[in-house]
Scaffold this active site. Structure first.
Site, mmCIF file in Angstrom:
data_model
loop_
_atom_site.group_PDB
_atom_site.id
_atom_site.type_symbol
_atom_site.label_atom_id
_atom_site.label_comp_id
_atom_site.label_asym_id
_atom_site.label_seq_id
_atom_site.Cartn_x
_atom_site.Cartn_y
_atom_site.Cartn_z
ATOM 1 N N ASP A 283 53.441 76.361 -64.105
ATOM 2 C CA ASP A 283 54.515 77.364 -64.022
ATOM 3 C C ASP A 283 55.342 77.325 -65.307
ATOM 4 O O ASP A 283 55.123 76.477 -66.171
ATOM 5 C CB ASP A 283 55.391 77.141 -62.774
ATOM 6 C CG ASP A 283 56.103 75.790 -62.801
ATOM 7 O OD1 ASP A 283 55.575 74.844 -63.381
ATOM 8 O OD2 ASP A 283 57.221 75.693 -62.242
ATOM 9 N N GLU B 115 46.497 71.959 -60.311
ATOM 10 C CA GLU B 115 47.507 72.308 -61.309
ATOM 11 C C GLU B 115 47.541 71.198 -62.365
ATOM 12 O O GLU B 115 46.888 70.152 -62.212
ATOM 13 C CB GLU B 115 48.893 72.448 -60.642
ATOM 14 C CG GLU B 115 49.927 73.050 -61.582
ATOM 15 C CD GLU B 115 51.190 73.572 -60.876
ATOM 16 O OE1 GLU B 115 51.290 73.498 -59.641
ATOM 17 O OE2 GLU B 115 52.085 74.069 -61.599
ATOM 18 N N ASP C 239 37.873 73.157 -57.901
ATOM 19 C CA ASP C 239 38.208 73.685 -59.223
ATOM 20 C C ASP C 239 38.433 75.192 -59.106
ATOM 21 O O ASP C 239 37.576 75.989 -59.465
ATOM 22 C CB ASP C 239 37.070 73.373 -60.208
ATOM 23 C CG ASP C 239 37.384 73.890 -61.607
ATOM 24 O OD1 ASP C 239 38.571 74.154 -61.904
ATOM 25 O OD2 ASP C 239 36.436 74.036 -62.406
HETATM 26 O O1 G3I Z 1 58.725 62.863 -49.128
HETATM 27 C C1 G3I Z 1 57.632 63.062 -48.235
HETATM 28 C C2 G3I Z 1 57.316 61.772 -47.530
HETATM 29 O O2 G3I Z 1 58.414 61.379 -46.775
HETATM 30 C C3 G3I Z 1 56.076 61.995 -46.672
HETATM 31 O O3 G3I Z 1 55.685 60.790 -46.090
HETATM 32 C C4 G3I Z 1 54.944 62.536 -47.519
HETATM 33 C C5 G3I Z 1 53.720 62.864 -46.682
HETATM 34 O O4 G3I Z 1 52.914 63.829 -47.284
HETATM 35 O O5 G3I Z 1 55.348 63.703 -48.156
HETATM 36 C C6 G3I Z 1 56.435 63.523 -49.014
HETATM 37 O O6 G3I Z 1 56.756 64.733 -49.624
HETATM 38 C C7 G3I Z 1 55.901 65.188 -50.612
HETATM 39 C C8 G3I Z 1 56.726 65.377 -51.883
HETATM 40 O O7 G3I Z 1 55.921 65.924 -52.880
HETATM 41 C C9 G3I Z 1 57.321 64.094 -52.393
HETATM 42 O O8 G3I Z 1 56.388 63.306 -53.050
HETATM 43 C C10 G3I Z 1 55.314 66.515 -50.192
HETATM 44 O O9 G3I Z 1 54.437 66.329 -49.103
HETATM 45 C C11 G3I Z 1 54.575 67.157 -51.328
HETATM 46 O O10 G3I Z 1 54.188 68.459 -50.955
HETATM 47 C C12 G3I Z 1 55.449 67.219 -52.553
HETATM 48 O O11 G3I Z 1 54.671 67.674 -53.616
HETATM 49 C C13 G3I Z 1 55.359 68.054 -54.784
HETATM 50 C C14 G3I Z 1 55.108 69.529 -55.068
HETATM 51 O O12 G3I Z 1 55.698 69.873 -56.303
HETATM 52 C C15 G3I Z 1 55.660 70.457 -53.990
HETATM 53 O O13 G3I Z 1 57.039 70.346 -53.926
HETATM 54 C C16 G3I Z 1 54.807 67.210 -55.924
HETATM 55 O O14 G3I Z 1 55.192 65.851 -55.733
HETATM 56 C C17 G3I Z 1 55.314 67.715 -57.257
HETATM 57 O O15 G3I Z 1 54.629 67.037 -58.282
HETATM 58 C C18 G3I Z 1 55.094 69.219 -57.387
HETATM 59 O O16 G3I Z 1 55.670 69.625 -58.570
HETATM 60 C C19 G3I Z 1 55.443 70.967 -58.963
HETATM 61 C C20 G3I Z 1 56.810 71.596 -59.160
HETATM 62 O O17 G3I Z 1 57.446 71.692 -57.906
HETATM 63 C C21 G3I Z 1 56.703 72.960 -59.831
HETATM 64 N N1 G3I Z 1 55.927 72.884 -61.025
HETATM 65 C C22 G3I Z 1 54.606 72.375 -60.832
HETATM 66 C C23 G3I Z 1 54.644 70.978 -60.258
HETATM 67 C C24 G3I Z 1 53.246 70.406 -60.086
HETATM 68 O O18 G3I Z 1 52.543 70.948 -59.019
HETATM 69 O O1 9MR Z 2 52.444 78.366 -59.252
HETATM 70 C C1 9MR Z 2 53.250 77.529 -58.442
HETATM 71 C C2 9MR Z 2 53.028 76.076 -58.814
HETATM 72 O O2 9MR Z 2 53.432 75.847 -60.130
HETATM 73 C C3 9MR Z 2 53.732 75.178 -57.829
HETATM 74 O O3 9MR Z 2 53.391 73.840 -58.043
HETATM 75 C C4 9MR Z 2 53.383 75.563 -56.417
HETATM 76 C C5 9MR Z 2 54.119 74.733 -55.370
HETATM 77 O O4 9MR Z 2 55.466 74.779 -55.470
HETATM 78 O O5 9MR Z 2 53.653 76.906 -56.177
HETATM 79 C C6 9MR Z 2 52.933 77.776 -57.006
HETATM 80 O O6 9MR Z 2 53.322 79.075 -56.723
HETATM 81 C C7 9MR Z 2 52.745 79.635 -55.559
HETATM 82 C C8 9MR Z 2 53.807 79.713 -54.481
HETATM 83 O O7 9MR Z 2 54.269 78.459 -54.111
HETATM 84 C C9 9MR Z 2 53.278 80.460 -53.303
HETATM 85 N N1 9MR Z 2 52.770 81.767 -53.663
HETATM 86 C C10 9MR Z 2 51.712 81.676 -54.673
HETATM 87 C C11 9MR Z 2 52.235 81.025 -55.923
HETATM 88 C C12 9MR Z 2 51.194 81.008 -57.027
HETATM 89 O O8 9MR Z 2 49.921 80.716 -56.592
#
Ligand code: G3I
Ligand code: 9MR
Length: 572
Positions: free
Chosen positions: A163, A550, A541
Site C-alpha cells: 500500500d 504482500e 502467489d
Molecule cells: O493480537 C492478536 C492475538 O491476540 C491473537 O492471538 C492472534 C491470533 O491470530 O491475532 C493477533 O492479531 C493479529 C495482528 O496482526 C497482531 O499481530 C491479527 O490476527 C492479524 O490479522 C494482524 O495482521 C496484521 C495486518 O496488517 C492486519 O492488520 C499484520 O501483523 C501486519 O503486518 C499487517 O500490516 C499491514 C498494514 O496494516 C498495512 N500495510 C501493509 C501491511 C502488511 O500486510
Molecule cells: O492492500 C491492502 C493491504 O496493503 C493491507 O495489508 C490489507 C489488510 O489491511 O488490506 C489491503 O486492502 C484490501 C482491503 O483490506 C480490503 N479490500 C481490498 C483491498 C485491496 O485488495
C-alpha cells in the site's frame, strides 16, 4: 518434491535439502547425487538420504540430503533417482551478496515523493508519487498549533508495503532492525554499494537509504509538543494503480505513545550511528537528539495513548480504514526507547526507565513487540567510556552492568528456546511452533534468524549460526511450498506479490528483492484457490492474496539482517 535453498550455501556451511515425500512402506531409501551444472553433468558428490523426524504439519517423515561435506564452489543441482531433480543452487564463499544488495535496494524502489529514475531503477523506473507536501491534520490529530484542516508537509520516506501509506510504528522497527544490522556488521555494509541516489557519497549506502526514511520520520513530529503522529495515510486503501496516479487526500492521524516511543528510539539511535558522519550532514545529528528528547517528554506526559482505530472512527471523520498497527501493550516500546536513550545520551536518568520496563520475558521482534530490540541495543555497548564520569557513581554503574547482563541472558535464553523448537520434518527452526504461522510468517522466520545470530554474536556458539542458516534455507526454498520467497530470486519465486507498484507498472517481473508475507492459515484475504489448509502450505502467489503475498518494509529488514550476518561470519 525436493526442497532446496535455491540461492545457495556457504562453502563451509551446513548444507541440506529435503525430500518432501513419504516413500512407500518398505521402499529402500535412495541415494542422492549432486550434479554439476555443466555440459557433462558430472556427478560430484553422492550421499545417502536419511529420515528426518515427523513433520508436525503434514505428519510425514521426510528425508534429508546432507551434503555439508561437499565444499567445492560452483553451480549444481541435486538428483534423486525416481524422485526427480532439484532447482539449481550455488556453493560459494559468499553466496548471498546479490540477494543482500537487492533486499536493501527494495527500499529504494518503495520511496515515496520521488521519481525512480532510469539510471537507478532500470525497467522499474517510474514517476514520482505522493509528494506529501500538503498533508491534512486529521481531526483526531488536531492541536492548538495545528487545528484540524491545517496542512503540513511530510514528504519522503518509504511506502509501508504493497500500500502507499506511511506508518511510524512499522517504520520504527524497520529502521531499528537495519540500524542493528549496520552496527553489528559495519565493514560488510561499508562494502555493499546499492546503486541508489545518495544524499552523501561519504555515507555507506545502507545509511543513505535509511536517511531517506529518517527525514520523513522527523516530519511526523509536532514541534509544538513533541508528539508523533501515528501515521500518514489516505482515508482508505488506494486503488491498484501507480503512485503517480493516486491523488487521494492524505492525513496525519492521531498522535500515539507507541509511535512516539518508536520514534524516540529511532532518533536516538540514528544520532549515535550517524555521529561519525556529522560533518557531512550539517545540523542533522543535533536535530535528531532534540527530536528524541522532545518526543520522550511527550511520552512521559502521555504514557499510554493507544492507537485504537475503531474508537477513533467513532469520534472523528473521515473514517480511517488503512493499516492500524494498533498495539495494546506499550511496556516494550518504553523499554526500547529507554535503552536507546540511555545508550545514545549516556545520561543515567534513563537508567530508571530501563529498569522499570526490563521485560520478564522477550519474544522475537515484531512491529508490536520490540523488547528484544531494546535488549539487543543494550548489549552492543561496553559502556566503558562511562567509567570515569562522575554522574555514573558505583551504584549506577553496577545497576547498568546488571541490566546489560540481563538483556544478554534474555537474548540467549530466547535463542535457546528457538534452537529447541525445530520442525523436525524440515529441520528448520521456523515452523517448530504452530504460532510461527501468522500474517507475515516469513518475517517470523527471518526474525528468529536475527535473534539466533545475535546469540551467535554474543557467545560465538556455532549451533546458533547453524540454526539461523536453517531458517535462511527455509526462506529461500527449503520449505513445504517449495517457493524461494524473495521476488526476483530463485527458480520458483513470487511473480504476483500484493504490491501496488508491481501490479500496475506493466513490467512483467515484480520489483525485485522483496520478501513476501508467507504461509498464513488465517488467509484473511479470502482468495479462492489456496492449495491447502495446512498452516505451512497456506500460501498462494496471487496478487489479491494480501494476507500471504504482500511485501512490507518490516519483513525485509530482518531478511537483510540475516543475510548480512551470515555473509559476514562465513568461515573463510
Ligand atoms: O493480537 C492478536 C492475538 O491476540 C491473537 O492471538 C492472534 C491470533 O491470530 O491475532 C493477533 O492479531 C493479529 C495482528 O496482526 C497482531 O499481530 C491479527 O490476527 C492479524 O490479522 C494482524 O495482521 C496484521 C495486518 O496488517 C492486519 O492488520 C499484520 O501483523 C501486519 O503486518 C499487517 O500490516 C499491514 C498494514 O496494516 C498495512 N500495510 C501493509 C501491511 C502488511 O500486510
Ligand atoms: O492492500 C491492502 C493491504 O496493503 C493491507 O495489508 C490489507 C489488510 O489491511 O488490506 C489491503 O486492502 C484490501 C482491503 O483490506 C480490503 N479490500 C481490498 C483491498 C485491496 O485488495
Amino acid at each position: 518434491g525436493i526442497r532446496i535453498n535455491q540461492i545457495g550455501y556457504g562453502k563451509y556451511d551446513h548444507k541440506t535439502a529435503i525430500l518432501d515425500s513419504d516413500l512407500f512402506p518398505g521402499q529402500r531409501i535412495p541415494a542422492f547425487y549432486i550434479i554439476a551444472l555443466n555440459q557433462n553433468a558430472d556427478t560430484v558428490f553422492t550421499g545417502q538420504l536419511h529420515p528426518t523426524g515427523k513433520d508436525i504439519y503434514s505428519g510425514k517423515k521426510n528425508l534429508e540430503a546432507d551434503f555439508t561435506k561437499f565444499t567445492k564452489t560452483g553451480h549444481y543441482y541435486l538428483s534423486i533417482p525416481g524422485q526427480g531433480t532439484s532447482y539449481p543452487f550455488t556453493i560459494a564463499v559468499h553466496p548471498f551478496k546479490a540477494l543482500l544488495s537487492a533486499s536493501l535496494k527494495a527500499y529504494y524502489y518503495n520511496r515515496a515523493s520521488m521519481q525512480i529514475s532510469d539510471t537507478y531503477g532500470g525497467i522499474w523506473a517510474r514517476q514520482e508519487g505522493h509528494p506529501d507536501s500538503m498533508v491534512y491534520i486529521h481531526p483526531s490529530a488536531s492541536s492548538s498549533s495545528r487545528p484540524k484542516g491545517a496542512v503540513i508537509s511530510a514528504p519522503g520516506g518509504w511506502y509501508d508495503a504493497g500500500d502507499y501509506n506511511k506508518y511510524i510504528v512499522n517504520s520504527g522497527i524497520t529502521m531499528n532492525t537495519l540500524f542493528c544490522a549496520f552496527e553489528d556488521y559495519p565493514a560488510l555494509f561499508k562494502g555493499t554499494a546499492l546503486d541508489i541516489p545518495r544524499a552523501s557519497a561519504v555515507l555507506p549506502d545502507i545509511l543513505n537509504e535509511l536517511l531517506y526514511n529518517l527525514r520523513w520520520m522527523l516530519r511526523m513530529q509536532d514541534p509544538a509538543d513533541g508528539g508523533v503522529y501515528h501515521k500518514l495515510s489516505s482515508a482508505s486503501f488506494d486503488k491498484m494503480e501507480m503512485p503517480a496516479k493516486d491523488h487521494d487526500k492524505r492525513y496525519v492521524v492521531q498522535k500515539s505513545t507507541a509511535a512516539t516511543l518508536d520514534f524516540v528510539s529511532v532518533m536516538a539511535n540514528a544520532a549515535r550511528i550517524l555521529a561519525p558522519y556529522k560533518a557531512h550532514l550539517p545540523g542533522l545529528t543535533d536535530s535528531l537528539q532534540e527530536a528524541a528528547q522532545l518526543a520522550w517528554k511527550w511520552a512521559e506526559a502521555n504514557p499510554a495513548v493507544r492507537y485504537d482505530q475503531d474508537a477513533m472512527n467513532k469520534k472523528f471523520n473521515p473514517d480511517i480504514t488503512t493499516g492500524a498497527y494498533g498495539d495494546k501493550n506499550l511496556s516494550d516500546e518504553w523499554y526500547l526507547a529507554a535503552c536507546s536513550m540511555l545508550q545514545s545520551t549516556l545520561d543515567p536518568k534513563y537508567l530508571t526507565a530501563v529498569q522499570k520496563y526490563t521485560p520478564q520475558h522477550i519474544s522475537i521482534p515484531s512491529w508490536s513487540q520490540v523488547a528484544a530490540i531494546g535488549c539487543i541495543y543494550l548489549t552492543k555497548s561496553n559502556f566503558s567510556n562511562l567509567l570515569n564520569e562522575t554522574v555514573w557513581n558505583l551504584q549506577k554503574r553496577t545497576q547498568l552492568i546488571a541490566l546489560q547482563q540481563q538483556a544478554k541472558q534474555a537474548i540467549i535464553y530466547l535463542a535457546d528456546q528457538l534452537i529447541h523448537q525445530v520442525n523436525a520434518g524440515f529441520n528448520t527452526v521456523m515452523g517448530g511452533r504452530k504460532t510461527d504461522f501468522n500474517w507475515g510468517s516469513n518475517s517470523n522466520c527471518a526474525n528468529q534468524g536475527w535473534i539466533l545470530m545475535e546469540a551467535y554474536r554474543l557467545t560465538g556458539k556455532v549451533d546458533y549460526r547453524q540454526a539461523a542458516i536453517s531458517n535462511l534455507d527455509y526462506l529461500l526454498g527449503k520449505n513445504p511450498t517449495g517457493y524461494c520467497f524473495v521476488t526476483g530470486f530463485g527458480s520458483l519465486s513470487p511473480l504476483h506479490p500484493h504490491h501496488r507498484i508491481s501490479i500496475s507498472d506493466k513490467v512483467e517481473a515484480p520489483v525485485p528483492g522483496w520478501l513476501v508475507g508467507g504461509p498464513n492459515p488465517g488467509r484473511q484475504d479470502g482468495v479462492k484457490g489456496y492449495p491447502s489448509e495446512q498452516a505451512d502450505l497456506s500460501y498462494i502467489d496471487n496478487d489479491q492474496a494480501y494476507s500471504v503475498n504482500e511485501v512490507a518494509i518490516n519483513w525485509n529488514a530482518p531478511l537483510v539482517y540475516l543475510l548480512a550476518a551470515i555473509e559476514a561470519t562465513e568461515p573463510a
